[in-house]
Design a protein around this motif. Structure first.
Motif, PDB file in Angstrom:
ATOM      1  N   MET A 179       0.756  -1.316   0.017  1.00 56.06           N
ATOM      2  CA  MET A 179      -0.031   0.193  -0.118  1.00 56.06           C
ATOM      3  C   MET A 179       0.856   1.161  -0.073  1.00 56.06           C
ATOM      4  N   THR A 180       1.941   1.564   0.727  1.00 55.07           N
ATOM      5  CA  THR A 180       2.563   2.537   1.023  1.00 55.07           C
ATOM      6  C   THR A 180       3.492   3.094  -0.502  1.00 55.07           C
ATOM      7  N   PRO A 181       4.061   1.983  -1.026  1.00 54.34           N
ATOM      8  CA  PRO A 181       4.766   2.349  -2.355  1.00 54.34           C
ATOM      9  C   PRO A 181       3.601   2.784  -3.288  1.00 54.34           C
ATOM     10  N   PHE A 182       2.590   1.895  -3.414  1.00 57.28           N
ATOM     11  CA  PHE A 182       1.646   2.141  -4.741  1.00 57.28           C
ATOM     12  C   PHE A 182       1.038   3.470  -4.385  1.00 57.28           C
ATOM     13  N   LEU A 183       0.380   3.832  -3.104  1.00 53.04           N
ATOM     14  CA  LEU A 183      -0.301   5.149  -2.914  1.00 53.04           C
ATOM     15  C   LEU A 183       0.612   6.201  -3.056  1.00 53.04           C
ATOM     16  N   THR A 184       2.011   6.113  -2.661  1.00 49.05           N
ATOM     17  CA  THR A 184       2.989   7.163  -2.750  1.00 49.05           C
ATOM     18  C   THR A 184       3.180   7.450  -4.094  1.00 49.05           C
ATOM     19  N   ALA A 185       3.189   6.378  -4.952  1.00 48.19           N
ATOM     20  CA  ALA A 185       3.521   6.606  -6.165  1.00 48.19           C
ATOM     21  C   ALA A 185       2.411   7.306  -7.315  1.00 48.19           C
ATOM     22  N   LYS A 186       1.096   6.986  -6.691  1.00 49.06           N
ATOM     23  CA  LYS A 186      -0.021   7.462  -7.435  1.00 49.06           C
ATOM     24  C   LYS A 186      -0.155   8.795  -6.952  1.00 49.06           C
ATOM     25  N   LEU A 187      -0.088   9.179  -5.672  1.00 51.25           N
ATOM     26  CA  LEU A 187      -0.150  10.694  -5.086  1.00 51.25           C
ATOM     27  C   LEU A 187       0.644  11.601  -5.226  1.00 51.25           C
ATOM     28  N   ALA A 204       9.769  12.438  -8.827  1.00 54.27           N
ATOM     29  CA  ALA A 204       9.981  11.071  -9.325  1.00 54.27           C
ATOM     30  C   ALA A 204       9.943  10.306  -7.963  1.00 54.27           C
ATOM     31  N   VAL A 205       9.082   9.213  -8.108  1.00 52.91           N
ATOM     32  CA  VAL A 205       8.755   8.057  -7.052  1.00 52.91           C
ATOM     33  C   VAL A 205       9.156   6.840  -7.726  1.00 52.91           C
ATOM     34  N   ASP A 206      10.360   5.955  -7.063  1.00 59.04           N
ATOM     35  CA  ASP A 206      10.875   4.712  -7.186  1.00 59.04           C
ATOM     36  C   ASP A 206       9.962   3.678  -6.785  1.00 59.04           C
ATOM     37  N   ALA A 207       8.604   3.334  -7.359  1.00 57.52           N
ATOM     38  CA  ALA A 207       7.599   2.447  -6.462  1.00 57.52           C
ATOM     39  C   ALA A 207       8.459   1.271  -6.283  1.00 57.52           C
ATOM     40  N   SER A 208       9.303   0.555  -7.156  1.00 60.05           N
ATOM     41  CA  SER A 208       9.714  -0.925  -6.754  1.00 60.05           C
ATOM     42  C   SER A 208      11.099  -0.669  -5.766  1.00 60.05           C
ATOM     43  N   GLY A 209      11.599   0.476  -5.801  1.00 58.68           N
ATOM     44  CA  GLY A 209      12.711   0.851  -4.666  1.00 58.68           C
ATOM     45  C   GLY A 209      12.050   0.915  -3.247  1.00 58.68           C
ATOM     46  N   LEU A 210      10.872   1.632  -3.303  1.00 56.55           N
ATOM     47  CA  LEU A 210      10.176   1.931  -2.282  1.00 56.55           C
ATOM     48  C   LEU A 210       9.402   0.445  -1.432  1.00 56.55           C
ATOM     49  N   LEU A 211       9.067  -0.358  -2.541  1.00 53.84           N
ATOM     50  CA  LEU A 211       8.751  -1.614  -2.206  1.00 53.84           C
ATOM     51  C   LEU A 211       9.720  -2.498  -1.347  1.00 53.84           C
TER      52      LEU A 211
END
Length: 267
Positions: free
Chosen positions: A95-103, A109-116
């Motif tokens: 949830m945290t990487p997904f929502l952060t990337a979306k919002l 620039a949000v590195d969703a995979s890195g956050l995951l």
């Protein structure tokens, strides 16, 4: 996170199964009210991109472990608080990487995979390790667990103090804006967490618990993720400020609610 994992037992899972409506309601409100509030407050105050990204990141983090203590003081449902914190923490991996990337993607620039990957390392693995130790090495856990809360407090102080000190000059110039933004974020979490829980038909004790769980975030996780994945150190500032404000707000709310016993508890 390791200390929190050490508190988890099979009884917690049974407890979750015994109150599915409360747990599901809390989960949905946790990952809707706070992320959207972070986004809307950033828009309302026209925050610079680094502050906006940090505030949204805080809103997308799971509930903080301090919420369990505040729930107890507020005469809330402590079992529900523990289950909600565990559920939001474990699901934060997605949830945290997904929502952060979306919002927050429109701000930086949000590195969703890195956050995951980082969330797996910082949240899921330590929690599972703590639960494993609690299940199979209870003698060791009984010795170590009393040391975990003060160690956690010291870690929070160091991480947040470091984040603030690195950007101290900028905070002094525009810190009022960050404090206001963080205050609005957490105030909306406490308020809408309670009101929406009551509208969903939950009792007062459970609604208080959900209000506290939604309003208090794991801000230190935000500090860690912002430090590692956002280039601008100012992104960590809302996370660090948030860790102080949600504790103050939560403590005040607990003090008020402690003197008003829910009707179902009186009965």
């Amino acid at each position: 996170m390791l200390g929190m994992g050490m508190t988890l037992t099979l009884d917690d899972l049974r407890g979750a199964l015994s109150m599915p409506k409360e747990v599901l309601s809390g989960f949905v409100l946790q990952y809707s009210v706070m992320p959207l509030s972070g986004f809307l407050v950033s828009k309302l105050l026209n925050l610079p991109s680094h502050y906006a990204a940090g505030l949204i990141l805080v809103g997308c983090c799971p509930g903080g472990t301090a919420s369990n203590i505040v729930t107890y003081l507020a005469r809330g449902n402590v079992a529900l608080s523990v289950i909600m914190t565990a559920a939001s923490t474990i699901s934060a991996v997605i949830m945290t990487p997904f929502l952060t990337a979306k919002l927050a993607g429109k701000y930086v620039a949000v590195d969703a995979s890195g956050l995951l990957i980082s969330t797996l390392q910082v949240v899921l693995f330590p929690v599972l390790a703590g639960a494993f130790l609690n299940q199979y090495f209870q003698p060791i856990v009984k010795i170590v667990s009393p040391l975990m809360p003060p160690l956690a407090v010291a870690t929070v102080a160091i991480l947040c103090g470091n984040a603030i000190s690195q950007s101290s000059s900028t905070i002094l110039m525009s810190g009022g804006q960050v404090v206001l933004a963080s205050s609005l974020l957490h105030a909306s979490g406490f308020f809408f967490g309670y009101v929406l829980a009551r509208m969903l038909g939950l009792d007062v004790s459970s609604s208080r618990t959900i209000s506290i769980e939604v309003g208090m975030q794991n801000s230190v996780l935000g500090v860690v993720l912002a430090t590692k994945h956002f280039g601008d150190p100012l992104t960590t500032v809302p996370c660090a400020v948030s860790s102080v404000l949600h504790s103050i707000f939560g403590s005040i709310l607990a003090g008020i609610w402690r003197h008003t016993v829910p009707a179902e508890v009186k009965d």
